[in-house]
Design a protein around this motif. Sequence first.
Motif, PDB file in Angstrom:
ATOM      1  N   THR A 264       0.816  -1.188   0.087  1.00 56.67           N
ATOM      2  CA  THR A 264      -0.001  -0.054  -0.026  1.00 56.67           C
ATOM      3  C   THR A 264       0.875   1.235  -0.139  1.00 56.67           C
ATOM      4  N   SER A 265       0.635   2.080  -0.997  1.00 61.14           N
ATOM      5  CA  SER A 265       1.232   3.501  -0.898  1.00 61.14           C
ATOM      6  C   SER A 265       0.296   4.371  -0.656  1.00 61.14           C
ATOM      7  N   ARG A 266       0.796   5.516   0.315  1.00 56.72           N
ATOM      8  CA  ARG A 266      -0.134   6.537   0.574  1.00 56.72           C
ATOM      9  C   ARG A 266       0.303   7.862  -0.100  1.00 56.72           C
ATOM     10  N   VAL A 267      -0.428   8.700  -0.614  1.00 51.49           N
ATOM     11  CA  VAL A 267      -0.111   9.572  -1.611  1.00 51.49           C
ATOM     12  C   VAL A 267      -0.928  10.796  -1.026  1.00 51.49           C
ATOM     13  N   ARG A 268      -0.437  12.130  -0.521  1.00 51.96           N
ATOM     14  CA  ARG A 268      -1.095  13.179  -0.277  1.00 51.96           C
ATOM     15  C   ARG A 268      -0.775  14.220  -0.873  1.00 51.96           C
ATOM     16  N   PHE A 269      -2.035  15.114  -1.039  1.00 51.34           N
ATOM     17  CA  PHE A 269      -1.864  16.493  -1.821  1.00 51.34           C
ATOM     18  C   PHE A 269      -2.576  17.387  -0.537  1.00 51.34           C
ATOM     19  N   ALA A 270      -2.506  18.574  -1.105  1.00 50.24           N
ATOM     20  CA  ALA A 270      -2.929  19.371   0.030  1.00 50.24           C
ATOM     21  C   ALA A 270      -4.531  19.325  -0.140  1.00 50.24           C
TER      22      ALA A 270
ATOM     23  N   ALA B 102      -6.058  12.897   0.442  1.00 49.49           N
ATOM     24  CA  ALA B 102      -5.163  11.844   0.555  1.00 49.49           C
ATOM     25  C   ALA B 102      -5.752  10.484   0.400  1.00 49.49           C
ATOM     26  N   PHE B 103      -4.819   9.643  -0.403  1.00 45.74           N
ATOM     27  CA  PHE B 103      -5.269   8.476  -1.123  1.00 45.74           C
ATOM     28  C   PHE B 103      -4.389   7.261  -0.652  1.00 45.74           C
ATOM     29  N   GLU B 104      -5.086   6.123  -0.849  1.00 46.52           N
ATOM     30  CA  GLU B 104      -4.017   4.908  -0.633  1.00 46.52           C
ATOM     31  C   GLU B 104      -4.274   4.097  -1.959  1.00 46.52           C
ATOM     32  N   VAL B 105      -3.091   3.754  -2.326  1.00 43.82           N
ATOM     33  CA  VAL B 105      -2.888   2.827  -3.726  1.00 43.82           C
ATOM     34  C   VAL B 105      -2.817   1.608  -3.187  1.00 43.82           C
ATOM     35  N   HIS B 106      -3.442   0.591  -3.382  1.00 47.90           N
ATOM     36  CA  HIS B 106      -3.245  -0.911  -2.960  1.00 47.90           C
ATOM     37  C   HIS B 106      -2.822  -1.596  -4.282  1.00 47.90           C
ATOM     38  N   ARG B 107      -1.629  -2.204  -4.363  1.00 52.57           N
ATOM     39  CA  ARG B 107      -0.905  -2.791  -5.415  1.00 52.57           C
ATOM     40  C   ARG B 107      -0.773  -4.411  -5.240  1.00 52.57           C
ATOM     41  N   GLY B 108      -1.608  -5.209  -6.273  1.00 57.29           N
ATOM     42  CA  GLY B 108      -1.265  -6.636  -5.768  1.00 57.29           C
ATOM     43  C   GLY B 108      -0.049  -7.203  -6.513  1.00 57.29           C
ATOM     44  N   TRP B 109       0.169  -8.661  -6.327  1.00 53.93           N
ATOM     45  CA  TRP B 109       1.391  -8.997  -6.639  1.00 53.93           C
ATOM     46  C   TRP B 109       1.743  -9.213  -8.036  1.00 53.93           C
ATOM     47  N   ILE B 110       0.782  -9.254  -8.919  1.00 49.81           N
ATOM     48  CA  ILE B 110       1.084  -9.044 -10.453  1.00 49.81           C
ATOM     49  C   ILE B 110       1.088  -7.598 -10.856  1.00 49.81           C
ATOM     50  N   GLY B 111       1.056  -6.562  -9.989  1.00 48.12           N
ATOM     51  CA  GLY B 111       0.815  -5.068 -10.615  1.00 48.12           C
ATOM     52  C   GLY B 111      -0.360  -4.513 -10.791  1.00 48.12           C
ATOM     53  N   ASN B 112      -1.313  -5.355 -10.591  1.00 47.15           N
ATOM     54  CA  ASN B 112      -2.753  -4.447 -10.651  1.00 47.15           C
ATOM     55  C   ASN B 112      -2.956  -3.697  -9.432  1.00 47.15           C
ATOM     56  N   ALA B 113      -3.544  -2.525  -9.620  1.00 44.84           N
ATOM     57  CA  ALA B 113      -3.743  -1.546  -8.154  1.00 44.84           C
ATOM     58  C   ALA B 113      -4.970  -0.851  -8.387  1.00 44.84           C
ATOM     59  N   GLU B 114      -5.523  -0.398  -7.176  1.00 46.17           N
ATOM     60  CA  GLU B 114      -6.591   0.451  -6.989  1.00 46.17           C
ATOM     61  C   GLU B 114      -6.287   1.546  -6.146  1.00 46.17           C
TER      62      GLU B 114
END
Length: 127
Positions: free
Chosen positions: A5-11, A14-26
């Motif tokens: 899981t990556s967390r990306v924040r803007f002013a 805030a978002f979370e990006v969940h990435r699976g083992w084959i590269g797909n993400a949400e």
Amino acid sequence: LFSNTSRVRFAGAAFEVHRGWIGNAEVRPEGVKEPLARFVSRWMGNGRIEPPAGEALQLVQTGLFWNRAHELRTSDELLLVRFESHDHFLTHDVQIVPEDPARRRVDLLPLLALAAAIVFAPKRHSS
């Protein structure tokens, strides 16, 4: 086990990006279960971003090795955003360059969060 899981924040967002083992993400707003967009991985970080409404977008790698670049494009090949990654001897620089058509999109922030997490994530077997 094989995801991250990556967390990306803007002013103001805030978002979370969940990435699976084959590269797909949400991408999801932080603390929300329902995704705003999905990334379907292909080869070498290329793939398709599927927003909940509207046309699918393409994430395409355009550079290699020390000067990697990816572009987020529409199905008509209209450039929306360019993601650049430059490796130097002791540093690593990244740059996100949105074009005018991207700035008019209401879903720009979640799309940037999703694509940036895919492009700039630590190197893994699926990248």
